[in-house]
Design a protein around this motif. Structure first.
Motif, PDB file in Angstrom:
ATOM      1  N   ALA A   1      22.091 -39.024   4.919  1.00  0.00           N
ATOM      2  CA  ALA A   1      23.264 -38.141   4.856  1.00  0.00           C
ATOM      3  C   ALA A   1      24.419 -38.857   4.191  1.00  0.00           C
ATOM      4  CB  ALA A   1      23.676 -37.690   6.260  1.00  0.00           C
ATOM      5  N   GLY A   2      25.052 -38.159   3.247  1.00  0.00           N
ATOM      6  CA  GLY A   2      26.270 -38.637   2.613  1.00  0.00           C
ATOM      7  C   GLY A   2      27.331 -37.570   2.701  1.00  0.00           C
ATOM      8  N   LYS A   3      28.209 -37.531   1.729  1.00  0.00           N
ATOM      9  CA  LYS A   3      29.270 -36.536   1.718  1.00  0.00           C
ATOM     10  C   LYS A   3      28.687 -35.137   1.517  1.00  0.00           C
ATOM     11  CE  LYS A   3      32.986 -39.493  -0.093  1.00  0.00           C
ATOM     12  NZ  LYS A   3      33.932 -39.701  -1.212  1.00  0.00           N
ATOM     13  N   THR A   4      29.378 -34.157   2.070  1.00  0.00           N
ATOM     14  CA  THR A   4      28.963 -32.762   1.879  1.00  0.00           C
ATOM     15  C   THR A   4      29.858 -32.024   0.907  1.00  0.00           C
ATOM     16  OG1 THR A   4      30.246 -32.111   3.809  1.00  0.00           O
ATOM     17  CG2 THR A   4      27.923 -32.629   4.168  1.00  0.00           C
TER      18      THR A   4
ATOM     19  N   TRP B   1      10.793 -49.048   9.866  1.00  0.00           N
ATOM     20  CA  TRP B   1      11.976 -48.348   9.343  1.00  0.00           C
ATOM     21  C   TRP B   1      13.216 -48.769  10.115  1.00  0.00           C
ATOM     22  CZ3 TRP B   1      12.109 -45.598   4.964  1.00  0.00           C
ATOM     23  CH2 TRP B   1      10.883 -45.175   4.429  1.00  0.00           C
ATOM     24  N   VAL B   2      14.313 -48.923   9.375  1.00  0.00           N
ATOM     25  CA  VAL B   2      15.609 -49.293   9.937  1.00  0.00           C
ATOM     26  C   VAL B   2      16.637 -48.287   9.436  1.00  0.00           C
ATOM     27  CG1 VAL B   2      17.398 -51.059  10.069  1.00  0.00           C
ATOM     28  CG2 VAL B   2      14.980 -51.736   9.940  1.00  0.00           C
ATOM     29  N   SER B   3      17.363 -47.637  10.338  1.00  0.00           N
ATOM     30  CA  SER B   3      18.406 -46.694   9.938  1.00  0.00           C
ATOM     31  C   SER B   3      19.687 -47.443   9.581  1.00  0.00           C
ATOM     32  CB  SER B   3      18.694 -45.697  11.061  1.00  0.00           C
ATOM     33  OG  SER B   3      19.857 -44.939  10.755  1.00  0.00           O
ATOM     34  N   LEU B   4      20.179 -47.181   8.369  1.00  0.00           N
ATOM     35  CA  LEU B   4      21.482 -47.687   7.933  1.00  0.00           C
ATOM     36  C   LEU B   4      22.512 -46.558   7.917  1.00  0.00           C
ATOM     37  CD1 LEU B   4      20.318 -49.852   4.871  1.00  0.00           C
ATOM     38  CD2 LEU B   4      20.608 -50.572   7.256  1.00  0.00           C
ATOM     39  N   GLN B   5      22.195 -45.446   8.580  1.00  0.00           N
ATOM     40  CA  GLN B   5      23.034 -44.252   8.548  1.00  0.00           C
ATOM     41  C   GLN B   5      24.321 -44.452   9.340  1.00  0.00           C
ATOM     42  OE1 GLN B   5      22.444 -41.157   6.867  1.00  0.00           O
ATOM     43  NE2 GLN B   5      24.596 -41.011   7.403  1.00  0.00           N
ATOM     44  N   HIS B   6      25.452 -44.136   8.702  1.00  0.00           N
ATOM     45  CA  HIS B   6      26.748 -44.163   9.373  1.00  0.00           C
ATOM     46  C   HIS B   6      27.120 -42.753   9.825  1.00  0.00           C
ATOM     47  CE1 HIS B   6      28.218 -48.264   8.447  1.00  0.00           C
ATOM     48  NE2 HIS B   6      27.454 -48.162   7.369  1.00  0.00           N
ATOM     49  N   GLY B   7      28.080 -42.663  10.712  1.00  0.00           N
ATOM     50  CA  GLY B   7      28.719 -41.399  11.027  1.00  0.00           C
ATOM     51  C   GLY B   7      27.935 -40.517  11.962  1.00  0.00           C
ATOM     52  N   PRO B   8      28.430 -39.271  12.137  1.00  0.00           N
ATOM     53  CA  PRO B   8      27.847 -38.377  13.139  1.00  0.00           C
ATOM     54  C   PRO B   8      26.398 -37.998  12.881  1.00  0.00           C
ATOM     55  CG  PRO B   8      29.498 -37.232  11.789  1.00  0.00           C
ATOM     56  CD  PRO B   8      29.622 -38.680  11.489  1.00  0.00           C
ATOM     57  N   ARG B   9      25.971 -38.030  11.612  1.00  0.00           N
ATOM     58  CA  ARG B   9      24.585 -37.650  11.342  1.00  0.00           C
ATOM     59  C   ARG B   9      23.586 -38.682  11.876  1.00  0.00           C
ATOM     60  NH1 ARG B   9      23.364 -34.010   7.285  1.00  0.00           N
ATOM     61  NH2 ARG B   9      21.205 -34.517   7.835  1.00  0.00           N
ATOM     62  N   GLY B  10      24.073 -39.843  12.285  1.00  0.00           N
ATOM     63  CA  GLY B  10      23.175 -40.796  12.926  1.00  0.00           C
ATOM     64  C   GLY B  10      22.535 -40.236  14.178  1.00  0.00           C
TER      65      GLY B  10
ATOM     66  N   ASP C   1      26.827 -31.010  -1.441  1.00  0.00           N
ATOM     67  CA  ASP C   1      26.109 -31.608  -0.326  1.00  0.00           C
ATOM     68  C   ASP C   1      25.219 -32.743  -0.830  1.00  0.00           C
ATOM     69  OD1 ASP C   1      24.919 -32.213   2.045  1.00  0.00           O
ATOM     70  OD2 ASP C   1      24.184 -30.210   2.465  1.00  0.00           O
ATOM     71  N   ARG C   2      25.481 -33.946  -0.329  1.00  0.00           N
ATOM     72  CA  ARG C   2      24.643 -35.097  -0.669  1.00  0.00           C
ATOM     73  C   ARG C   2      23.971 -35.597   0.603  1.00  0.00           C
ATOM     74  NH1 ARG C   2      28.974 -38.426  -4.159  1.00  0.00           N
ATOM     75  NH2 ARG C   2      30.423 -36.998  -3.152  1.00  0.00           N
ATOM     76  N   SER C   3      23.245 -34.688   1.245  1.00  0.00           N
ATOM     77  CA  SER C   3      22.502 -35.060   2.443  1.00  0.00           C
ATOM     78  C   SER C   3      21.113 -34.442   2.355  1.00  0.00           C
ATOM     79  CB  SER C   3      23.232 -34.590   3.707  1.00  0.00           C
ATOM     80  OG  SER C   3      23.409 -33.188   3.696  1.00  0.00           O
ATOM     81  N   TRP C   4      20.254 -34.895   3.244  1.00  0.00           N
ATOM     82  CA  TRP C   4      18.851 -34.483   3.240  1.00  0.00           C
ATOM     83  C   TRP C   4      18.449 -34.231   4.684  1.00  0.00           C
ATOM     84  CZ3 TRP C   4      16.564 -34.391  -1.605  1.00  0.00           C
ATOM     85  CH2 TRP C   4      15.211 -34.068  -1.656  1.00  0.00           C
ATOM     86  N   PRO C   5      17.747 -33.149   4.980  1.00  0.00           N
ATOM     87  CA  PRO C   5      17.342 -32.921   6.371  1.00  0.00           C
ATOM     88  C   PRO C   5      16.403 -34.031   6.842  1.00  0.00           C
ATOM     89  CG  PRO C   5      17.037 -30.934   5.012  1.00  0.00           C
ATOM     90  CD  PRO C   5      17.304 -32.064   4.071  1.00  0.00           C
ATOM     91  N   LEU C   6      16.781 -34.718   7.894  1.00  0.00           N
ATOM     92  CA  LEU C   6      15.938 -35.804   8.386  1.00  0.00           C
ATOM     93  C   LEU C   6      14.561 -35.286   8.782  1.00  0.00           C
ATOM     94  CD1 LEU C   6      15.600 -38.766   9.123  1.00  0.00           C
ATOM     95  CD2 LEU C   6      16.648 -38.269  11.350  1.00  0.00           C
ATOM     96  N   GLU C   7      14.503 -34.023   9.207  1.00  0.00           N
ATOM     97  CA  GLU C   7      13.208 -33.448   9.583  1.00  0.00           C
ATOM     98  C   GLU C   7      12.180 -33.600   8.466  1.00  0.00           C
ATOM     99  OE1 GLU C   7      16.296 -30.798  11.698  1.00  0.00           O
ATOM    100  OE2 GLU C   7      16.160 -32.140   9.972  1.00  0.00           O
TER     101      GLU C   7
END
Length: 446
Positions: free
Chosen positions: A307-310, A333-342, A314-320
């Motif tokens: 997920a990035g800026k919307t 796998w290691v999550s480097l995701q910042h912000g609420p989408r974490g 929209d520069r995000s991708w459904p994690l599903e």
């Protein structure tokens, strides 16, 4: 059924327009909503309500308003163009083209309608056609900064870097772009040997990470380079070759001879396609957090950002849709995701399969330190992609169908970063295809 209005429709509409003029958009929206409920045959109010809903980031509701207005007045070019813009924002590009083309057919001399259609054509990867339309519009309105700006971006899509970056200077004439002026002489590309050049921060993290590569170019011309940057980037940018000093954005700079915005460097240095990528990597990771050693049986350790800026796109991708990548037990796998989408990790149960590094990431320097310990990064966030590329880390970049000029429209590699591979959607709804291709690449030996 609603209650009868307590004031007339004309008075209510006047209230809405007065609120608009004063910048009270919430009151204007409320007044227009009252009108359309009380008088559902009021096409103008429906159309105006659509404008406010889209402005509030609600394009689906805006589309409904525009369609209501067009059911009542089907030949209003302005409403058609607004509908096309909302559909474009939603990624419904074929529908958007049809209504934007109809707006142009109804009012062929309308510059704004042709401009909106040109932007849509660029999104549909008909870039040369879009450029020709924009250039014709600029001949009619040579002082139109918006058109000049989009011509520059369109040329950059086409890898016409010299003319594209020359036109990129039009950003300073855009009202929405904050302009920063500094005392003293602005550098215009002349000789700088023996002079101190202050480079000024002006855009976001991704832009800064991308254009920082040109600091060594400038230093090789004999300049003493002082770089203003966002505080979050300070420790990382301290590793740039040829940099004399760093100033946090907004702090008083040391004495300098000339200054320039950092995003103007490609133009001022005369950068062409053949100058890229330049020395790469051009950033190094300071000491930072450490990952746990990989468990036995781990073939690959990979970072993930979904997920990035919307806005503006929209520069995000459904994690599903990325969960199939977790099926291979030899990949850690290691999550480097910042912000609420974490929180998507917990919502989907993926936190049981993915280590969450976010608590250790207090700065870009921390993220860079972790990236150097990973075999691969998979990201849709452009700041992450720029950082990984600047560090020379192998990276798979997910791209929505409409991507930024930096990634072009067709290629699967990047002239900016040799270690990046690009995985594009084949259409705006294609989330499975790029993920399947990444899975194939991950399974490939070597």
């Amino acid at each position: 059924m609603g209650t009868s209005p307590d004031v007339g429709a004309d008075e209510r509409y006047g209230e809405a327009m007065a609120a608009l003029r004063s910048g009270d958009f919430a009151r204007a929206e409320s007044a227009l909503a009252h009108i359309v409920r009380a008088d559902p045959t009021n096409a103008v109010a429906h159309a105006d309500l659509g404008v406010l809903l889209r402005r509030r980031g609600l394009p689906e509701a805006a589309v409904a308003c525009y369609r209501r207005a067009l059911a009542l007045c089907p030949d209003r070019a302005g409403t058609l163009s607004n509908l096309g813009n909302a559909l474009r924002e939603l990624g419904r590009l074929a529908e958007a083209e049809a209504v934007l083309a109809r707006a142009v057919a109804l009012e062929p001399d309308g510059v704004g309608f042709r401009y909106n259609l040109a932007l849509l054509l660029r999104d549909r990867r008909r870039t040369e056609e879009a450029l020709a339309m924009m250039e014709a519009l600029l001949e009619r309105e040579p002082d139109n900064a918006e058109i000049a700006w989009d011509i520059a971006l369109t040329r950059l899509y086409l890898d016409d870097f010299r003319r594209g970056f020359a036109g990129y200077e039009a950003r300073e004439r855009l009202p929405r772009m904050p302009r920063r002026d500094f005392p003293g002489e602005r550098w215009r590309g002349d000789a700088v040997a023996g002079r101190t050049v202050l480079l000024v921060s002006e855009q976001g993290f991704g832009d800064a990470l991308q254009f920082a590569r040109f600091v060594p170019f400038l230093a090789r011309r004999g300049a003493r380079v002082v770089l203003e940057c966002l505080p979050e980037l300070g420790a990382l940018f301290a590793t740039l070759p040829g940099l004399a000093a760093i100033v946090p954005k907004g702090a008083p700079p040391p004495p300098y001879d000339v200054w320039a915005p950092m995003a103007s460097l490609p133009h001022l240095l005369g950068i062409a396609w053949t100058d890229l990528p330049g020395p790469c990597p051009y950033l190094s990771a300071p000491p930072g957090p450490r990952l746990l050693p990989p468990a036995p049986g781990t073939r690959l350790t990979a970072g993930l950002v979904w997920a990035g800026k919307t806005i503006p796109r929209d520069r995000s991708w459904p994690l599903e849709t990325l969960l199939p990548l977790l099926a291979d037990p030899s990949i850690a796998w290691v999550s480097l995701q910042h912000g609420p989408r974490g929180s998507d990790l917990v919502r989907l149960g993926a936190d049981r399969l993915v280590a969450d590094a976010a608590p250790a990431l207090g700065s870009f320097a921390d993220t860079a330190a972790l990236m150097t310990q990973l075999d691969l990064i998979v990201t849709i966030d452009t700041a992450t992609a720029h950082l990984a590329g600047a560090l020379g880390r192998p990276t798979y970049v997910l791209l929505r169908y409409v991507s930024d000029w930096r990634w072009g429209n067709e290629r699967d590699d990047s002239p900016w970063y040799p270690t990046l591979r690009l995985f594009r959607q084949s259409d705006p709804d294609d989330f499975a295809g790029p993920v399947a291709r990444i899975a194939q690449a991950l399974a490939a030996p070597g």
